[in-house]
Design an enzyme around this catalytic site. Sequence first.
Site, PDB file in Angstrom:
ATOM      1  CD  GLU A 204      -2.962   0.972   2.365  1.00 33.02           C
ATOM      2  OE1 GLU A 204      -2.894   0.009   3.156  1.00 33.02           O
ATOM      3  OE2 GLU A 204      -3.897   1.798   2.368  1.00 33.02           O
TER       4      GLU A 204
ATOM      5  CE1 TYR B 208      -3.569  -6.098   9.010  1.00 24.58           C
ATOM      6  CE2 TYR B 208      -5.855  -5.444   8.744  1.00 24.58           C
ATOM      7  CZ  TYR B 208      -4.556  -5.498   8.274  1.00 24.58           C
ATOM      8  OH  TYR B 208      -4.249  -4.954   7.043  1.00 24.58           O
TER       9      TYR B 208
ATOM     10  CD  GLU C  13      -6.075  -4.743   4.185  1.00 30.40           C
ATOM     11  OE1 GLU C  13      -6.020  -4.366   5.371  1.00 30.40           O
ATOM     12  OE2 GLU C  13      -6.455  -4.008   3.257  1.00 30.40           O
TER      13      GLU C  13
ATOM     14  CD  GLU D  72     -10.306  -2.616   6.095  1.00 29.34           C
ATOM     15  OE1 GLU D  72     -10.318  -1.529   6.703  1.00 29.34           O
ATOM     16  OE2 GLU D  72      -9.624  -3.595   6.460  1.00 29.34           O
TER      17      GLU D  72
ATOM     18  CD  GLN E 200       0.216  -2.462   3.815  1.00 30.92           C
ATOM     19  OE1 GLN E 200       1.012  -1.786   3.161  1.00 30.92           O
ATOM     20  NE2 GLN E 200      -0.980  -1.993   4.146  1.00 30.92           N
TER      21      GLN E 200
HETATM   22  O1  AHR Z   1      -3.104  -2.586   6.212  1.00 32.16           O
HETATM   23  C1  AHR Z   1      -3.403  -1.362   6.791  1.00 32.16           C
HETATM   24  C2  AHR Z   1      -4.864  -0.989   6.666  1.00 32.16           C
HETATM   25  O2  AHR Z   1      -5.640  -1.898   7.375  1.00 32.16           O
HETATM   26  C3  AHR Z   1      -5.447  -1.050   5.278  1.00 32.16           C
HETATM   27  O3  AHR Z   1      -5.207   0.116   4.564  1.00 32.16           O
HETATM   28  C4  AHR Z   1      -6.898  -1.207   5.540  1.00 32.16           C
HETATM   29  O4  AHR Z   1      -7.561  -1.894   4.508  1.00 32.16           O
HETATM   30  C5  AHR Z   1      -6.952  -1.951   6.861  1.00 32.16           C
HETATM   31  O5  AHR Z   1      -7.817  -1.370   7.752  1.00 32.16           O
END
Ligand code: AHR
Length: 519
Positions: free
Chosen positions: A53, A268, A322, A201, A371
């Site tokens: 990103e 996450y 993600e 998102e 990432q």
């Molecule tokens: O990976 C960081 C951020 O986390 C991304 O931009 C978003 O899609 C998510 O909330």
Amino acid sequence: MKRQRTSFANTALPVVAAFFLSMTLSGQQASLVINTDQGEHIISRHIYGHFSEHLGHCIYGGFWVGKDSSIPNTNGIRNDVVDALRKIDIPNLRWPGGCFADEYHWMDGIGPASERPKMVNTHWGGVTEDNSFGTHEFMDLCEQLGTEPYICGNLGSGTVKEMSQWVEYLNFDGISPMADLRRLNGREEPWGVRFWGIGNENWGCGGHMTAEFYADQYRRFATYCRNYGRNRLYRIAGGANSEDLNWTETLMKNIPHNLMDGISLHYYTTNWRDKGSATEFGEELYFDILRRCLSIERTLDRHITIMDQYDPVGRIGLIFDEWGTWYDVEPGTNPGFLFQQNTLRDAFVAALTLNYLNERCERIEMANIAQTINVLQALIFTKDKEMLVTPTYHVFDLYKEHHDALLLPQVLDTPEYSYNGRSLPAISVSSSKSENEQVNISIVNIDPNRKVEMEIELRGGDYGKVTGNILTAPATNSHNTFEKKDVVKPVTLEDVRIRKNRIELVVPAKSIIQLKVTG
Ligand code: AHR
């Protein structure tokens, strides 16, 4: 739809079953049976995908240093980074976001760099984005890496026309305004981009939409993302956040299935209320992160069940685009840049997550760790001319044997890793068979204190040779720094034997082992 599962012992253990199981095992022992002549589903290499990103130093300073940099580069892209990522065969790269995708206007990133408009990256540190890394630079990066691009278009603040024109610019071979513009900018042939995200998102940073509103928007945008020539777009709907099952269900219900090839999901591994330090943690926080990681299994299964209900033939893929750990940023760094260290604990999160994804490869067609460089659970750190690879990188290196391999059915009995009255399965395993008949076995022992003696029975074939590599370190928070780049790195596993299709080995405390077994 039939699904392959390992034994209950490899998933969240019911407390009572776990208790009796542990009683039957003398000391720390595990057993694994693998049926090497069975298996129905291929582990798509795209499960091993990545994400880049415009955030912090992922693109700028990470991949991109510019053509005039003294850092060795090819057309502005760092050579050291390309070499490292080629080594692990990254199958796809998602770009330009993330949240950034829904405020990115692709036309600002084409043409002579000096004439490109600047913008504010409002999500990530409020820094000025000069658009020097745009479509042509990203496509060149993918070509240098030998990887497939996965572009995420702007549904949140962009228009249907803008997204439709981007697809035409990238993929149309004939005479058209966008194809002509591409040629004017120096690229004759279309690139033939396949993976196409329609927003990111959109329940949050991508427009704060309701699921119903997004589904309607998706139908409009997807309609005008056309197939050109022989290229077939793989259109991916912006999916749910972790446990938001309603989002998945609404999309599965309201979007005609011929308009959608994949539906994404983000998860996450973190404690959102108190993310904590990436490196300063004791056993309690170590256990807590691995416990949270384990719940990925349940989350995936809950979304997959909904998909199974509305798409019993399994046409639509789950795209876990993600995932990874998310901690407090390193002290003294820009909070908007999401830079965190990466320890052996992160290697476990990577290995466990990949095991969970492999196991569900019938439905999961792609995944992207967040990432690639200098952001969140990164594989690579860069600092000026220097570069290092993290423990997470090494997991992707060890696990590349699973790319496009056949998932093998297995039954695992594992002891528990207990802390403070709570338990997790100590051992997690994923097994596959490559096209050349090599059996690949990934074994993770998350117990930081106790080794596990393991016996593996291979059924349905004759195997006489086993080699392996092991990733471990002095402590669960061991990590690599620019001063000491190789604190955590894999070495050859010396002590592993095979006799009459039975492998015996000791899996040391806090270690990840990758075995290759051949005839
Ligand atoms: O990976 C960081 C951020 O986390 C991304 O931009 C978003 O899609 C998510 O909330």
